[in-house]
Motif scaffolding. Structure first.
Motif, short mmCIF file in Angstrom:
data_model
loop_
_atom_site.label_atom_id
_atom_site.label_comp_id
_atom_site.label_asym_id
_atom_site.label_seq_id
_atom_site.Cartn_x
_atom_site.Cartn_y
_atom_site.Cartn_z
N GLY A 210 0.81 -1.21 0.00
CA GLY A 210 0.00 0.00 0.00
C GLY A 210 0.85 1.26 0.00
O GLY A 210 2.07 1.23 -0.18
N ASP A 211 0.16 2.38 0.21
CA ASP A 211 0.82 3.69 0.18
C ASP A 211 1.38 4.05 1.55
O ASP A 211 0.96 3.50 2.57
N PRO A 212 2.33 5.00 1.59
CA PRO A 212 2.83 5.48 2.87
C PRO A 212 1.70 6.05 3.74
O PRO A 212 0.71 6.58 3.22
N VAL A 213 1.89 5.92 5.06
CA VAL A 213 0.88 6.32 6.05
C VAL A 213 1.43 7.45 6.91
O VAL A 213 2.58 7.38 7.34
N CYS A 295 14.88 5.92 -3.14
CA CYS A 295 13.63 5.24 -3.41
C CYS A 295 13.32 4.27 -2.27
O CYS A 295 14.21 3.94 -1.49
N PRO A 296 12.10 3.78 -2.17
CA PRO A 296 11.75 2.85 -1.11
C PRO A 296 12.18 1.43 -1.44
O PRO A 296 12.68 1.15 -2.54
N PRO A 297 11.99 0.49 -0.50
CA PRO A 297 12.23 -0.92 -0.81
C PRO A 297 11.41 -1.36 -2.02
O PRO A 297 10.29 -0.90 -2.24
N ARG A 304 8.22 3.25 -7.72
CA ARG A 304 8.05 4.45 -6.90
C ARG A 304 9.40 5.14 -6.70
O ARG A 304 10.33 4.56 -6.15
N ASP A 305 9.49 6.37 -7.14
CA ASP A 305 10.69 7.20 -7.01
C ASP A 305 11.93 6.54 -7.62
O ASP A 305 13.07 6.89 -7.28
N LEU A 306 11.74 5.59 -8.52
CA LEU A 306 12.85 4.96 -9.21
C LEU A 306 13.45 5.93 -10.23
O LEU A 306 12.71 6.60 -10.96
N ILE A 307 14.76 6.05 -10.25
CA ILE A 307 15.45 6.87 -11.24
C ILE A 307 15.65 6.03 -12.51
O ILE A 307 16.09 4.88 -12.42
#
Length: 327
Positions: A210-213, A295-297, A304-307
């Motif tokens: 899911g999304d960040p909380v 980027c996150p795991p 997500r936030d991948l370069i």
């Protein structure tokens, strides 16, 4: 965070020129000192007034649990060691059996080449050719520089291939106060302050769900100055970072005598905090890993936030660590 343990076999030692002694570069500026590992370009040690600011290591005993390592071309985990990019599926070696994932990238056991050396700084470069699971060649450069404001680390990555390349970057220093966190926390003398707005929920494999909380009002709300670590267990990715006038996001670990602070510049949009609870023996809850990440795991899967680097394109990121005297 469960990371790979143990170091590489000891390498042949040799005397180098300048500040290089065997595989290690010794740096000094004012009240700060540092050791930089040629293998993996890792941060072996950082001191202030002869006090350790990061959990130090030497070879062949370390690094342990990712100590001081560069995390590229991805930080954290890739679920099941598998991902797809532009319609092609790739498979990485699973090197974290506990979670069945590929963890912390591919450059920690590789020798980097010195490009420039001085008493205060060293620049290392790696011409990474790619692997079957990540067939994207990169030129990676890292500069460690000491000054009155502590350590500044500047990293760049350039796509030297002919196709687009997915990329993420992170670092894995453990901040230390010289006394195990577990002891300071029991006495109410360990405090963590971090300008973090949201955390990333995960499943049992530490893969995002899911999304960040928002952290507001919860156990992960570390925004208030002087927040006692207490019994809080951290192995968590955070985002929505507060930034100062220079666009730096801060994490501060305070004890009874001094404070260790890590800042991360623009583009480091994530922080993984790990309170070492899954480490055993004397390492259990001894230090706090503060990992700036782009980027996150599992970003190679989620995107997500991948370069994504175009051929010849370069990206640069900066973070730093310093000591702050308590008044």
């Amino acid at each position: 965070m469960i990371s790979r343990f143990g170091g590489l076999p000891d390498r042949e030692r040799h005397e180098g020129k300048g500040e290089q002694v065997g595989e290690v570069f010794e740096l000094r500026a004012g009240e700060y000192g540092a050791r930089v590992d040629r293998v993996g370009a890792g941060l072996q040690a950082l001191t202030w007034r002869e006090r350790d600011l990061v959990w130090p290591y030497t070879r062949p005993e370390g690094p342990l649990a990712g100590q001081g390592q560069v995390l590229a071309p991805w930080p954290n985990r890739v679920a099941s060691g598998r991902y797809a990019f532009q319609g092609t599926e790739y498979r990485l070696n699973v090197n974290d059996p506990a979670t069945g994932s590929a963890i912390h990238g591919l450059v920690d056991g590789v020798e980097w080449s010195p490009v420039e050396e001085s008493e205060e700084a060293v620049t290392l470069r790696l011409d990474f050719p790619g692997t079957p699971g990540y067939p994207f060649p990169l030129e990676l450069t890292i500069t460690y520089r000491l000054g009155d404001a502590g350590l500044t680390v500047t990293a760049s990555a350039r796509n030297t291939g002919t196709s687009h390349a997915p990329f993420g970057l992170g670092f894995h220093p453990y901040l230390t106060l010289g006394t195990p966190l577990r002891d300071l926390a029991e006495r109410g003398e360990a405090h963590v302050e971090a300008g973090i707005g949201s955390y990333q929920p995960t499943d049992s494999r530490m893969i995002p769900q899911g999304d960040p909380v928002p952290v507001a009002g919860g156990v992960f709300d570390l925004r208030a100055p002087g927040r006692a670590l207490g019994t809080t267990v951290l192995d968590t990715a955070f985002t929505d970072l507060d930034r100062d006038g220079e666009e730096r996001a801060w994490v501060r670990l305070s004890g009874p005598e001094h404070r260790v602070a890590l800042w991360s510049g623009p583009g480091f949009s994530w922080l993984q905090l790990f309170s070492s609870d899954t480490l055993g023996g004397e390492l259990h809850r001894a230090n706090l890993a503060v990992e700036p990440m782009t980027c996150p795991p599992d970003a190679l899967n989620s995107g997500r936030d991948l370069i994504v680097l175009a051929p010849r394109e370069c990206v640069e990121r900066t973070f730093g660590i310093l000591a702050e005297q308590l008044t």
